[in-house]
Design a protein around this motif. Sequence first.
Motif, mmCIF file in Angstrom:
data_model
loop_
_atom_site.group_PDB
_atom_site.id
_atom_site.type_symbol
_atom_site.label_atom_id
_atom_site.label_comp_id
_atom_site.label_asym_id
_atom_site.label_seq_id
_atom_site.Cartn_x
_atom_site.Cartn_y
_atom_site.Cartn_z
ATOM 1 N N GLY A 1 6.258 86.608 24.090
ATOM 2 C CA GLY A 1 5.981 86.189 22.719
ATOM 3 C C GLY A 1 7.251 85.940 21.928
ATOM 4 O O GLY A 1 7.347 84.975 21.166
ATOM 5 N N ILE A 2 8.238 86.801 22.117
ATOM 6 C CA ILE A 2 9.525 86.628 21.436
ATOM 7 C C ILE A 2 10.176 85.314 21.866
ATOM 8 O O ILE A 2 10.746 84.592 21.032
ATOM 9 C CB ILE A 2 10.446 87.839 21.707
ATOM 10 C CG1 ILE A 2 9.899 89.085 20.986
ATOM 11 C CG2 ILE A 2 11.876 87.546 21.283
ATOM 12 C CD1 ILE A 2 10.584 90.386 21.362
ATOM 13 N N LEU A 3 10.086 84.999 23.149
ATOM 14 C CA LEU A 3 10.652 83.729 23.620
ATOM 15 C C LEU A 3 9.971 82.541 22.952
ATOM 16 O O LEU A 3 10.632 81.559 22.580
ATOM 17 C CB LEU A 3 10.545 83.623 25.139
ATOM 18 C CG LEU A 3 11.509 84.504 25.921
ATOM 19 C CD1 LEU A 3 11.142 84.509 27.395
ATOM 20 C CD2 LEU A 3 12.937 84.033 25.733
ATOM 21 N N HIS A 4 8.661 82.624 22.789
ATOM 22 C CA HIS A 4 7.957 81.535 22.106
ATOM 23 C C HIS A 4 8.340 81.478 20.626
ATOM 24 O O HIS A 4 8.406 80.379 20.052
ATOM 25 C CB HIS A 4 6.449 81.648 22.301
ATOM 26 C CG HIS A 4 5.998 81.149 23.634
ATOM 27 N ND1 HIS A 4 5.912 79.809 23.933
ATOM 28 C CD2 HIS A 4 5.647 81.803 24.766
ATOM 29 C CE1 HIS A 4 5.505 79.659 25.182
ATOM 30 N NE2 HIS A 4 5.335 80.872 25.717
ATOM 31 N N LEU B 1 4.746 79.009 17.574
ATOM 32 C CA LEU B 1 4.093 80.174 16.981
ATOM 33 C C LEU B 1 2.702 80.432 17.537
ATOM 34 O O LEU B 1 2.279 81.586 17.628
ATOM 35 C CB LEU B 1 4.043 80.033 15.462
ATOM 36 C CG LEU B 1 5.408 79.925 14.769
ATOM 37 C CD1 LEU B 1 5.227 79.872 13.272
ATOM 38 C CD2 LEU B 1 6.324 81.067 15.167
ATOM 39 N N GLU B 2 1.991 79.391 17.921
ATOM 40 C CA GLU B 2 0.643 79.578 18.467
ATOM 41 C C GLU B 2 0.708 80.353 19.780
ATOM 42 O O GLU B 2 -0.025 81.332 19.977
ATOM 43 C CB GLU B 2 -0.035 78.225 18.686
ATOM 44 C CG GLU B 2 -1.488 78.360 19.088
ATOM 45 C CD GLU B 2 -2.186 77.005 19.177
ATOM 46 O OE1 GLU B 2 -3.121 76.914 19.996
ATOM 47 O OE2 GLU B 2 -1.808 76.072 18.453
ATOM 48 N N ASP B 3 1.580 79.935 20.690
ATOM 49 C CA ASP B 3 1.727 80.674 21.949
ATOM 50 C C ASP B 3 2.342 82.053 21.712
ATOM 51 O O ASP B 3 1.978 83.026 22.380
ATOM 52 C CB ASP B 3 2.569 79.888 22.957
ATOM 53 C CG ASP B 3 1.753 78.861 23.719
ATOM 54 O OD1 ASP B 3 0.513 78.950 23.695
ATOM 55 O OD2 ASP B 3 2.362 77.979 24.352
ATOM 56 N N ALA C 1 -0.613 93.676 22.590
ATOM 57 C CA ALA C 1 -1.184 94.583 21.588
ATOM 58 C C ALA C 1 -0.205 94.821 20.436
ATOM 59 O O ALA C 1 -0.059 95.930 19.933
ATOM 60 C CB ALA C 1 -1.618 95.909 22.230
ATOM 61 N N ARG C 2 0.474 93.741 20.025
ATOM 62 C CA ARG C 2 1.435 93.785 18.916
ATOM 63 C C ARG C 2 0.846 92.990 17.752
ATOM 64 O O ARG C 2 0.116 92.035 17.951
ATOM 65 C CB ARG C 2 2.773 93.147 19.321
ATOM 66 C CG ARG C 2 3.398 93.701 20.570
ATOM 67 C CD ARG C 2 4.295 94.856 20.435
ATOM 68 N NE ARG C 2 5.166 94.819 19.307
ATOM 69 C CZ ARG C 2 5.777 95.909 18.852
ATOM 70 N NH1 ARG C 2 5.588 97.064 19.433
ATOM 71 N NH2 ARG C 2 6.581 95.838 17.830
ATOM 72 N N HIS C 3 1.185 93.367 16.547
ATOM 73 C CA HIS C 3 0.701 92.680 15.352
ATOM 74 C C HIS C 3 1.635 91.517 15.024
ATOM 75 O O HIS C 3 2.722 91.707 14.490
ATOM 76 C CB HIS C 3 0.597 93.643 14.171
ATOM 77 C CG HIS C 3 -0.386 94.733 14.410
ATOM 78 N ND1 HIS C 3 -1.748 94.527 14.355
ATOM 79 C CD2 HIS C 3 -0.215 96.026 14.751
ATOM 80 C CE1 HIS C 3 -2.372 95.648 14.628
ATOM 81 N NE2 HIS C 3 -1.466 96.577 14.885
ATOM 82 N N PHE C 4 1.194 90.324 15.345
ATOM 83 C CA PHE C 4 2.022 89.133 15.180
ATOM 84 C C PHE C 4 2.362 88.873 13.714
ATOM 85 O O PHE C 4 3.505 88.589 13.379
ATOM 86 C CB PHE C 4 1.310 87.916 15.785
ATOM 87 C CG PHE C 4 2.100 86.649 15.684
ATOM 88 C CD1 PHE C 4 3.172 86.416 16.522
ATOM 89 C CD2 PHE C 4 1.767 85.685 14.739
ATOM 90 C CE1 PHE C 4 3.909 85.251 16.433
ATOM 91 C CE2 PHE C 4 2.501 84.510 14.641
ATOM 92 C CZ PHE C 4 3.575 84.295 15.492
ATOM 93 N N ARG C 5 1.393 88.995 12.856
ATOM 94 C CA ARG C 5 1.598 88.620 11.452
ATOM 95 C C ARG C 5 2.459 89.636 10.691
ATOM 96 O O ARG C 5 2.973 89.310 9.624
ATOM 97 C CB ARG C 5 0.260 88.409 10.764
ATOM 98 C CG ARG C 5 -0.505 87.266 11.428
ATOM 99 C CD ARG C 5 -1.602 86.710 10.571
ATOM 100 N NE ARG C 5 -2.390 85.729 11.293
ATOM 101 C CZ ARG C 5 -2.070 84.451 11.417
ATOM 102 N NH1 ARG C 5 -0.971 83.999 10.887
ATOM 103 N NH2 ARG C 5 -2.846 83.625 12.082
ATOM 104 N N SER C 6 2.639 90.816 11.225
ATOM 105 C CA SER C 6 3.492 91.805 10.559
ATOM 106 C C SER C 6 4.783 92.054 11.333
ATOM 107 O O SER C 6 5.439 93.064 11.143
ATOM 108 C CB SER C 6 2.717 93.112 10.349
ATOM 109 O OG SER C 6 2.306 93.647 11.594
#
Length: 110
Positions: free
Chosen positions: A38-41, A47-49, A58-63
């Motif tokens: 996710g960090i690589l994306h 941002l979608e990927d 199981a990480r909160h993307f928006r925060s």
Amino acid sequence: MTTHPLQQVLQHLHAGRWNAAHDLVQHDGSMLGAWLHGILHLQEGDLEDAENWYDRAARHFRSRGTLAEEIAAFEAALAAAHLTQLAQAAPAAAPAAATPPDPEDSEERP
């Protein structure tokens, strides 16, 4: 001391070799691997990927934090996971020596 396999992905990331990092991280099915994916994306601006991979981890993307904060948090989590893995692989500690008897418990009887 051996390094965690995801450490090589981080090395590629820090060196700006995002394709090499992405190729390696795809072979890791762990939660940490999903987070790093996710960090690589995020790094790529996809941002979608990135959100998809954060969900898998199981990480909160928006925060999440900034990219730099996410990388730092990931590195700390990877180091902790690696230390735990090394501790679990270490041979069991020797059993503790028996506690000497308490002298008051062994009164001599006349």
